[in-house]
Scaffold this active site. Sequence first.
Site, PDB file in Angstrom:
ATOM      1  N   GLY A  58       0.811  -1.213   0.000  1.00 42.83           N
ATOM      2  CA  GLY A  58       0.000   0.000   0.000  1.00 42.83           C
ATOM      3  C   GLY A  58       0.848   1.268   0.000  1.00 42.83           C
ATOM      4  O   GLY A  58       0.414   2.309  -0.510  1.00 42.83           O
ATOM      5  N   SER A 100       6.852   4.314   3.941  1.00 44.16           N
ATOM      6  CA  SER A 100       6.322   3.166   4.687  1.00 44.16           C
ATOM      7  C   SER A 100       5.310   3.704   5.685  1.00 44.16           C
ATOM      8  O   SER A 100       5.674   4.462   6.593  1.00 44.16           O
ATOM      9  CB  SER A 100       7.428   2.407   5.431  1.00 44.16           C
ATOM     10  OG  SER A 100       6.829   1.462   6.309  1.00 44.16           O
ATOM     11  N   SER A 102       3.618   2.240   8.118  1.00 47.97           N
ATOM     12  CA  SER A 102       3.907   1.858   9.508  1.00 47.97           C
ATOM     13  C   SER A 102       5.276   2.371   9.940  1.00 47.97           C
ATOM     14  O   SER A 102       5.530   2.587  11.114  1.00 47.97           O
ATOM     15  CB  SER A 102       3.889   0.337   9.654  1.00 47.97           C
ATOM     16  OG  SER A 102       4.936  -0.220   8.849  1.00 47.97           O
ATOM     17  N   THR A 105       8.597  -1.396   7.788  1.00 48.27           N
ATOM     18  CA  THR A 105       8.714  -2.426   6.747  1.00 48.27           C
ATOM     19  C   THR A 105      10.184  -2.659   6.395  1.00 48.27           C
ATOM     20  O   THR A 105      10.905  -1.721   6.040  1.00 48.27           O
ATOM     21  CB  THR A 105       7.875  -2.016   5.521  1.00 48.27           C
ATOM     22  OG1 THR A 105       6.508  -1.992   5.946  1.00 48.27           O
ATOM     23  CG2 THR A 105       8.027  -2.978   4.365  1.00 48.27           C
ATOM     24  N   GLU A 238      -6.556  -7.945  -0.694  1.00 47.68           N
ATOM     25  CA  GLU A 238      -6.474  -7.600   0.731  1.00 47.68           C
ATOM     26  C   GLU A 238      -7.842  -7.334   1.363  1.00 47.68           C
ATOM     27  O   GLU A 238      -8.071  -7.710   2.504  1.00 47.68           O
ATOM     28  CB  GLU A 238      -5.560  -6.389   0.935  1.00 47.68           C
ATOM     29  CG  GLU A 238      -4.109  -6.699   0.593  1.00 47.68           C
ATOM     30  CD  GLU A 238      -3.171  -5.543   0.909  1.00 47.68           C
ATOM     31  OE1 GLU A 238      -3.070  -5.149   2.087  1.00 47.68           O
ATOM     32  OE2 GLU A 238      -2.541  -5.016  -0.030  1.00 47.68           O
ATOM     33  N   HIS A 254      -0.292  -9.157 -26.518  1.00 45.27           N
ATOM     34  CA  HIS A 254       0.843  -9.883 -27.103  1.00 45.27           C
ATOM     35  C   HIS A 254       1.136 -11.162 -26.333  1.00 45.27           C
ATOM     36  O   HIS A 254       2.170 -11.788 -26.554  1.00 45.27           O
ATOM     37  CB  HIS A 254       2.073  -8.971 -27.146  1.00 45.27           C
ATOM     38  CG  HIS A 254       1.836  -7.754 -28.005  1.00 45.27           C
ATOM     39  ND1 HIS A 254       2.044  -7.753 -29.368  1.00 45.27           N
ATOM     40  CD2 HIS A 254       1.337  -6.532 -27.693  1.00 45.27           C
ATOM     41  CE1 HIS A 254       1.712  -6.561 -29.850  1.00 45.27           C
ATOM     42  NE2 HIS A 254       1.277  -5.815 -28.859  1.00 45.27           N
ATOM     43  N   LYS A 346       5.195 -11.152   8.253  1.00 46.28           N
ATOM     44  CA  LYS A 346       6.079 -10.135   8.849  1.00 46.28           C
ATOM     45  C   LYS A 346       6.602 -10.630  10.206  1.00 46.28           C
ATOM     46  O   LYS A 346       7.771 -10.450  10.521  1.00 46.28           O
ATOM     47  CB  LYS A 346       5.326  -8.809   9.019  1.00 46.28           C
ATOM     48  CG  LYS A 346       5.132  -8.066   7.688  1.00 46.28           C
ATOM     49  CD  LYS A 346       4.533  -6.676   7.890  1.00 46.28           C
ATOM     50  CE  LYS A 346       4.379  -5.961   6.550  1.00 46.28           C
ATOM     51  NZ  LYS A 346       3.806  -4.623   6.633  1.00 46.28           N
TER      52      LYS A 346
END
Length: 352
Positions: A58, A100, A102, A105, A238, A254, A346
């Site tokens: 995100g 980031s 938070s 990350t 999500e 293609h 994580k």
Amino acid sequence: MIDLDDAAAMRAADPSGMLGLVSGLADHCREGYQLGRAAEGLPSADDLTAVAFCGMGGSAVAGDVVRVLYAERLRLPVTVIRTPELPAWCGPHTLVVASSYSGNTAETLALFEEAVARGCRMIAVTSGGRLAQLAAELEVGTVRVPGTFMPRAAVGYLALGVLGSLESVGLVPSMAADLDETLGELRRILDVNGPAVPASNNPAKTLALRIGGRFPVVWGGEGLAATAAYRWKTQFNENAKVPAFWGALPELDHNEVVGWAEGAGRSFFLVALRHEGEHAEVAARFPLSTEIARSSGMEAEEVRASGASGLSRLLELVLHGDLVSTYHAIARGVDPTPIDAIARLKRALAEA
Ligand code: F6R
């Protein structure tokens, strides 16, 4: 099935209020832009040769927004880096934006530290965490966004925060007029597709219900609609917790179209993201490509952005997808907010 016209049932199925958050996109954009414009300690834009936007999930979407909106207008390449390795071309003449939500990350922190070590010019965009801490210690200019969202629901803050800060350093021209237009278009989309509008008269609710148990495939023309298509795919993943796929025209003509052989599309639903600013080549290819998809047994629906600026077209398509994916979750009794698999990964990586 949850009735999308039953406000109480919708609230119960969405206890953390994702629908309210995605509906707030216009306000988030307005506030994010102000935060970006007001950020202090930003680096000089003199003699820059490139912009590297570092982030994951995100928080990377903001970089996609900058990249597509300025691809034609900025004389510098903008690259979005979604890996822990900083490319060799990043150095003192590169502006590195570390994004980031938070602030914790691992990939983004690794890129931030490497960019600082290489003497890159830096901007941090975050709500806190380790990134905010490091940026404060190293006196890196920071766009500080509010910290009460899931990262993917903060896209307005992150994207417009970055755009505001790039404007502030003089890298991009003012987008105040485009933003005004965009906010009007986003409010118009909510008037037609928002939670209070009954499903019988609400294209976003109708589309979510029409997709039903099929896997979404989202196509957009290379550029802003492809960026929006990728956002739709990740929001279906999500929010709705379903596999979803995306592709960009003309490239998919293609390769991908060959896979849509007769019968192959029965479990899928195609959403085609369109807008007035499409390249003529893409506009010509869309009906032909959609016909191939239909002949595979796939149903298809077009979603069209009508705004005048690239910013408004892109964010209209984003808002539409955020609403459809959230309705798709709620209708099936899936809580749109938690992302257990990401949290588990994580945790496991932090322990390893
Ligand atoms: C969660 C989400 C994720 C995160 C990603 C990176 O809502 O969208 O894709 O954005 O795991 O985390 P942050 O954004 O905190 O750097």
